[in-house]
Design a protein around this motif. Structure first.
Motif, short mmCIF file in Angstrom:
data_model
loop_
_atom_site.label_atom_id
_atom_site.label_comp_id
_atom_site.label_asym_id
_atom_site.label_seq_id
_atom_site.Cartn_x
_atom_site.Cartn_y
_atom_site.Cartn_z
N UNK A 1 -27.05 2.77 -13.06
CA UNK A 1 -27.72 2.16 -12.98
C UNK A 1 -27.65 1.58 -14.18
N UNK A 2 -27.84 1.73 -15.04
CA UNK A 2 -27.63 0.47 -16.25
C UNK A 2 -26.61 0.18 -16.74
N UNK A 3 -25.37 0.68 -16.67
CA UNK A 3 -24.15 1.16 -16.32
C UNK A 3 -23.45 0.06 -15.54
N UNK A 4 -24.26 -0.09 -14.11
CA UNK A 4 -24.27 -1.02 -13.20
C UNK A 4 -24.15 -2.64 -13.79
N UNK A 5 -25.46 -2.40 -14.12
CA UNK A 5 -26.24 -4.12 -14.37
C UNK A 5 -25.58 -4.25 -15.54
N UNK A 6 -24.74 -3.20 -16.72
CA UNK A 6 -24.74 -4.19 -18.26
C UNK A 6 -23.18 -4.97 -17.66
N UNK A 7 -22.53 -4.09 -16.94
CA UNK A 7 -21.81 -4.33 -16.23
C UNK A 7 -21.29 -6.09 -14.77
N UNK A 8 -23.10 -6.85 -14.95
CA UNK A 8 -22.78 -7.35 -14.12
C UNK A 8 -23.65 -8.67 -14.74
N UNK A 9 -23.63 -8.90 -15.99
CA UNK A 9 -24.43 -9.80 -17.06
C UNK A 9 -23.73 -10.92 -16.23
N UNK A 10 -22.43 -10.90 -16.01
CA UNK A 10 -21.79 -11.64 -15.46
C UNK A 10 -21.13 -11.20 -13.57
N UNK A 11 -20.93 -12.57 -13.08
CA UNK A 11 -20.57 -11.97 -11.90
C UNK A 11 -19.20 -11.21 -11.42
N UNK A 12 -19.55 -10.21 -10.72
CA UNK A 12 -18.00 -9.01 -10.60
C UNK A 12 -17.74 -8.85 -9.46
N UNK A 13 -16.62 -8.73 -8.82
CA UNK A 13 -15.92 -8.73 -7.91
C UNK A 13 -16.66 -7.26 -7.43
N UNK A 14 -17.28 -7.13 -5.72
CA UNK A 14 -17.99 -5.80 -5.76
C UNK A 14 -16.73 -4.80 -5.92
N UNK A 15 -16.07 -4.72 -4.73
CA UNK A 15 -14.14 -4.11 -4.76
C UNK A 15 -14.02 -3.53 -6.25
N UNK A 16 -14.01 -4.02 -7.45
CA UNK A 16 -13.66 -3.79 -8.61
C UNK A 16 -14.90 -3.00 -9.02
N UNK A 17 -15.78 -3.19 -8.85
CA UNK A 17 -17.31 -2.12 -8.79
C UNK A 17 -16.56 -0.63 -8.50
N UNK A 18 -16.75 -0.71 -7.84
CA UNK A 18 -16.72 0.44 -6.43
C UNK A 18 -15.25 1.44 -7.24
N UNK A 19 -14.65 0.64 -7.77
CA UNK A 19 -13.04 1.24 -8.48
C UNK A 19 -13.46 1.33 -10.14
N UNK A 20 -14.67 1.11 -10.82
CA UNK A 20 -14.88 1.38 -12.52
C UNK A 20 -15.22 2.57 -12.07
N UNK A 21 -14.38 2.95 -13.56
CA UNK A 21 -15.04 4.26 -13.88
C UNK A 21 -14.97 4.39 -15.69
N UNK A 22 -16.63 4.73 -16.52
CA UNK A 22 -16.51 5.06 -17.52
C UNK A 22 -17.04 6.06 -17.79
#
Length: 215
Positions: A98-119
């Motif tokens: 949850x923390x990583x997803x919120x950090x990535x969403x400090x600006x609008x992010x495409x949901x499809x891109x988020x679903x493929x994101x890995x870190x």
């Protein structure tokens, strides 16, 4: 009568039945050897169940919807994008996903891109290891068992199909349809023998879903 002497349409039917019979046998064998006693699962982390259900993509999907429900994430002007409700939202969560997803969403992010994101922070491999140790996802030994079952069925089906193709070429008959059927049946056989979860994993997931469904 030698099945290899059957005319084209009848041989295709015979071959379909043969591969279907092989798939049924090896599928039942796989199902039985992957069953076992129901393990004790720690359900305090909902992302463990999410990973069992759909892997890394489902992990992120659950995180997005959970935080939208808690108004930590909101839809952006573009409905395909989400954004953190406020810069302070990240301080309201403890789970690393949850923390990583919120950090990535400090600006609008495409949901499809988020679903493929890995870190490194959104690293689902520890869930995979836990679920493998419980017998819910296939480990290396079970993957080898699946491969052995696939090879045994493929050798039989391949030998029969190859023999008929050789006869067809010798007699100058078309073999394209048989070749296409072989490819499709082998793909179906692979799908039957290499599902993402083990038989026990699918059974446990089904039982857990029944527990949480409203009466």
């Amino acid at each position: 009568m030698n099945p290899l002497d059957l005319p084209g349409p009848l041989f295709l039917l015979f071959y379909l039945v043969l591969v279907g019979w092989l798939a049924l046998i090896v599928g039942m064998v796989r199902y039985r050897i992957e069953l076992g006693p129901i393990p004790r699962i720690d359900l305090s982390d909902p992302y463990r169940l999410a990973y069992l259900r759909g892997g890394h993509r489902e992990l992120i999907n659950v995180a997005i919807f959970a935080m939208i429900d808690r108004t930590l994430l909101v839809l952006a002007k573009d409905p395909r994008k989400v954004v953190a409700a406020s810069p302070q939202a990240i301080h309201s969560v403890l789970h690393p996903v949850e923390r990583e997803v919120l950090a990535m969403c400090s600006w609008p992010q495409d949901v499809g891109w988020l679903l493929r994101y890995r870190s490194a922070a959104v690293d689902s491999r520890h869930y995979e290891g836990e679920l493998q140790s419980l017998g819910l996802l296939p480990d290396q030994a079970q993957t080898l068992q699946r491969a052995a079952l696939f090879a045994s069925a493929a050798v039989i089906a391949g030998a029969v199909g190859y023999a008929k193709i050789a006869i067809g070429l010798e007699r100058e008959r078309p073999v394209e349809l048989l070749l296409l059927l072989m490819i499709l049946l082998f793909l179906a056989l692979k799908a039957i023998l290499f599902p993402r979860r083990t038989s026990l994993g699918s059974r446990v997931l089904k039982d857990l879903q029944l527990l949480v469904e409203p009466i």
